[in-house]
Structure formats: C-alpha cells, structure tokens
Design a protein around this motif. Structure first.
Motif, mmCIF file in Angstrom:
data_model
loop_
_atom_site.group_PDB
_atom_site.id
_atom_site.type_symbol
_atom_site.label_atom_id
_atom_site.label_comp_id
_atom_site.label_asym_id
_atom_site.label_seq_id
_atom_site.Cartn_x
_atom_site.Cartn_y
_atom_site.Cartn_z
ATOM 1 N N THR A 113 11.295 10.293 -9.842
ATOM 2 C CA THR A 113 11.074 11.606 -10.422
ATOM 3 C C THR A 113 12.117 12.595 -9.922
ATOM 4 O O THR A 113 12.812 12.334 -8.929
ATOM 5 N N HIS A 114 12.242 13.731 -10.622
ATOM 6 C CA HIS A 114 13.066 14.821 -10.097
ATOM 7 C C HIS A 114 12.174 15.987 -9.662
ATOM 8 O O HIS A 114 12.667 17.039 -9.282
ATOM 9 N N ASP A 149 9.056 5.038 -13.780
ATOM 10 C CA ASP A 149 10.344 5.724 -13.949
ATOM 11 C C ASP A 149 10.148 7.000 -14.769
ATOM 12 O O ASP A 149 10.101 6.963 -15.991
ATOM 13 N N GLU A 150 10.052 8.137 -14.084
ATOM 14 C CA GLU A 150 9.837 9.442 -14.749
ATOM 15 C C GLU A 150 8.666 9.347 -15.729
ATOM 16 O O GLU A 150 8.723 9.870 -16.844
ATOM 17 N N ALA A 162 12.069 9.157 -0.713
ATOM 18 C CA ALA A 162 13.480 8.840 -0.495
ATOM 19 C C ALA A 162 14.308 9.826 -1.308
ATOM 20 O O ALA A 162 14.049 10.030 -2.489
ATOM 21 N N ILE A 163 15.276 10.452 -0.673
ATOM 22 C CA ILE A 163 16.124 11.439 -1.329
ATOM 23 C C ILE A 163 17.475 10.799 -1.631
ATOM 24 O O ILE A 163 18.179 10.354 -0.722
ATOM 25 N N MET A 164 17.836 10.730 -2.925
ATOM 26 C CA MET A 164 19.109 10.129 -3.325
ATOM 27 C C MET A 164 20.068 11.187 -3.865
ATOM 28 O O MET A 164 19.649 12.145 -4.525
ATOM 29 N N TYR A 165 21.347 10.975 -3.583
ATOM 30 C CA TYR A 165 22.394 11.856 -4.107
ATOM 31 C C TYR A 165 23.640 11.024 -4.386
ATOM 32 O O TYR A 165 24.109 10.284 -3.508
ATOM 33 N N GLY A 225 0.786 -1.228 0.000
ATOM 34 C CA GLY A 225 0.000 0.000 0.000
ATOM 35 C C GLY A 225 0.811 1.268 0.000
ATOM 36 O O GLY A 225 0.269 2.368 -0.168
ATOM 37 N N ASP A 226 2.139 1.165 0.162
ATOM 38 C CA ASP A 226 2.997 2.346 0.129
ATOM 39 C C ASP A 226 3.099 2.907 -1.286
ATOM 40 O O ASP A 226 2.995 2.175 -2.279
ATOM 41 N N SER A 227 3.339 4.201 -1.366
ATOM 42 C CA SER A 227 3.707 4.833 -2.637
ATOM 43 C C SER A 227 4.955 5.658 -2.344
ATOM 44 O O SER A 227 4.881 6.709 -1.717
ATOM 45 N N LEU A 228 6.108 5.143 -2.758
ATOM 46 C CA LEU A 228 7.400 5.752 -2.436
ATOM 47 C C LEU A 228 7.909 6.568 -3.613
ATOM 48 O O LEU A 228 8.093 6.044 -4.712
ATOM 49 N N GLY A 229 8.130 7.863 -3.395
ATOM 50 C CA GLY A 229 8.751 8.705 -4.411
ATOM 51 C C GLY A 229 10.255 8.738 -4.193
ATOM 52 O O GLY A 229 10.708 8.994 -3.074
#
Length: 322
Positions: free
Chosen positions: A211-212, A178-179, A225-228, A34-38
């Motif tokens: 997404t960005h 994916d985008e 989730a923030i990726m770098y 049920g999660d929706s992870l951005g």
C-alpha cells in the motif's frame, strides 16, 4: 518461530535491448507465521514488482531475478512452472489491485471459482465448490447469491470482497494483497480491513499488504517495511516505526499524512523526485532528496543496521562516525 518467507539479497531487473531498470535491489527480510507485513513507499518504489516477482508472474523474457526467496523451505526463484502451479492459490495467493480487471466480465462468479478450484482439485463436484465458496463469501460479508451473478452486477467493494474470498479458497499459507483497498471509499475500505483481520484470526493466516497508505498499515499490520527506489530503507514493528521513525525517508512519509490525534501540524511533502532506476548509485539512493545527507551519504552505500528494538535500517546517520 516458523519462517514463512525468507528473502536474501533479492533483486528484480527489467531488461530490454537498450537498458536495464533495477526495480528491486538487494532486499532481505523474514516473515514469520502469523505476521502481517505492510510494504509502503511512493509509486515506483518497487512494491508491486517485489510481490509479482515472488509469485513469478512477471514476464520471464524481460525480467531478471536473482537472490533467494525461500517460501516454507523452497526457493521460489528455482522452481519450475509446474512446481509453481502447485503453490499458487494453494499455498501462496494474491489479491490484485483492480479486482474488476482480474475477473472475466463475461462469466458468472461461480464459473470462475470452479475453474480456479479445479486447478488443484480436478475431481471436485459443483456442490463441494459451492459449499466452499459460500462459506468464504459469508466470511467477507456477502450473500451466497453472488455466486450466480456477473461481475458487472456487483459494486467495487463487493468485487474486492469476491477477490479476497477467491484468494482464500485453498487456505493459503501466505496471502499477498497488492493495493487491494486503494480504489475503495473510506467506509468500504475500513469494512474490508476489519474482515481481513477477522479472517487472519480465524484462518491462522500470514499476510503481506502492499500500500501507499500509512493509515492502512497502522490499523491492519504488525510490521512495516519502507521501500524507496527499489531498496529497503527501514523495517520493524509498526508500533515502533510509526511512533519513532528513524530513517529520514520514513519521517518524510509520515509527515505527509495527517494525524487524527494530537495537535494540528502542517503537512510536509518530500522534495524532489524518484531517481532514474536505470542507473546504479554509489551512495545512498535517497541522498539527493534527504535534508540530512552528508558527503559520506552521497559517496558510500549505508550498511544494513540492526537496532535494539529489532528493526533494521540502512542509514549513515546511525552508522557511527563520519
């Protein structure tokens, strides 16, 4: 709560004769039913690589994957190609960034749908397939006549809707987007996101949205989730992370997006550039661009911290004394 995807120390490295590029480094998180992870970050942060690695769609000869990616009790990194074929589209599905490139231009939509459907149901009749895709086309606000059209006869928004309908053909447990709305105008993007949210409710679906665009995450996801530079900086509930960001990189991303509410604020970008991903760094990978960085940040890797609101982040600012 049932776990759909559990990543533990997940790594993806591109390799050739001359060097290795560490595209995804030591990623760990869980997605529950049920999660929706951005997943958000600059171009080159490893978002799409992470998704393609989970689906095992990266070229094996030039890619090295390590760690655990447990999908409903099975480690995707350990499955054979035959086992993966049973999972793709059936339980784990994807909507690619450029739908016009993922559909054959010389075959009707119906022909392509039949090919995909028969991978898992080889004895299915044309009527069974047509009935199934027609209901999905209706779900994404398209007419059944689309079934007999060629891709070039559809607009970009319609093609994206077709791709979403195809991805749902076998009721997957997890959908990766994916985008999927990047190339669309704002109005069409909003319509598709509304339809995605309705589908999730109707189909009891779990989703990863790459997404960005922070506004996409704010309106269509419950976690972010923030990726770098291939690393996970911060992850938590959208309502917490976007309202009160903790990691300096998250703050930088949010300050570069205009707000539709409150006072007008000057937009500020993040100075500097992404680091060379062919190198491994001793300290925090964001330290060269971080205005809060100390000698400790440049020297030591920050530990993964679990905060009171359930979010996780990697930052020395919240890790105790210098």
């Amino acid at each position: 709560m049932e776990s759909i995807l559990d990543l533990k120390n997940f790594n993806v490295t591109y390799v050739n004769k001359h060097k290795s590029v560490y595209a995804v480094k030591d990623i760990s998180f869980k997605i529950h039913k049920g999660d929706s992870l951005g997943i958000v970050g600059e171009s080159g942060s490893g978002k799409s690589t992470l998704a393609m690695a989970l689906l095992r769609l990266l070229p094996e000869r030039s890619t090295k994957i390590s760690g655990v990616a447990e999908f409903i009790g099975r480690d995707l990194t350990k499955l054979s190609e035959e086992e993966l074929k049973k999972i793709r589209w059936n339980e784990l599905s994807v909507v690619f960034q450029k739908s016009m490139n993922s559909l054959s231009p010389v075959h009707r939509i119906g022909t392509q749908v039949e090919d995909i459907y028969k991978v898992h149901h080889p004895k299915a009749t044309k009527k069974e397939i047509f009935d199934r895709i027609s209901s999905l086309l209706e779900l994404v606000n398209l007419s059944g006549r689309v079934y007999n059209l060629y891709p070039h006869e559809l607009s970009g928004g319609m093609l994206q809707r077709v791709s979403i309908a195809i991805s749902l053909i076998h009721n997957p447990k997890l959908l990766v987007m994916d985008e999927a709305t990047t190339a669309l105008d704002v109005v069409t993007q909003g319509q598709i996101l509304d339809e995605v949210l309705k589908m999730e409710k109707d189909l009891d679906m779990t989703r990863i949205m790459i997404t960005h665009d922070m506004s996409v995450v704010a309106t269509s996801c419950n976690k972010v989730a923030i990726m770098y530079a291939g690393e996970l900086m911060e992850i938590g509930y959208v309502k917490d992370v976007l309202k009160e960001p903790l990691h300096p990189y998250t703050k930088g991303l949010l300050s570069s997006f205009p707000s539709l509410k409150g006072d007008k604020l000057k937009l500020e970008g993040i100075g500097g550039f992404l680091p060379d991903l062919s190198k491994l760094y001793d300290g925090c990978v964001f330290a060269p661009r971080c205005k809060y960085a100390t000698d400790k940040c440049r020297r030591d890797k920050p530990a993964k911290l679990e905060m009171k609101d359930g979010r996780n982040l990697s930052c020395h600012l919240y890790g105790g004394e210098e």
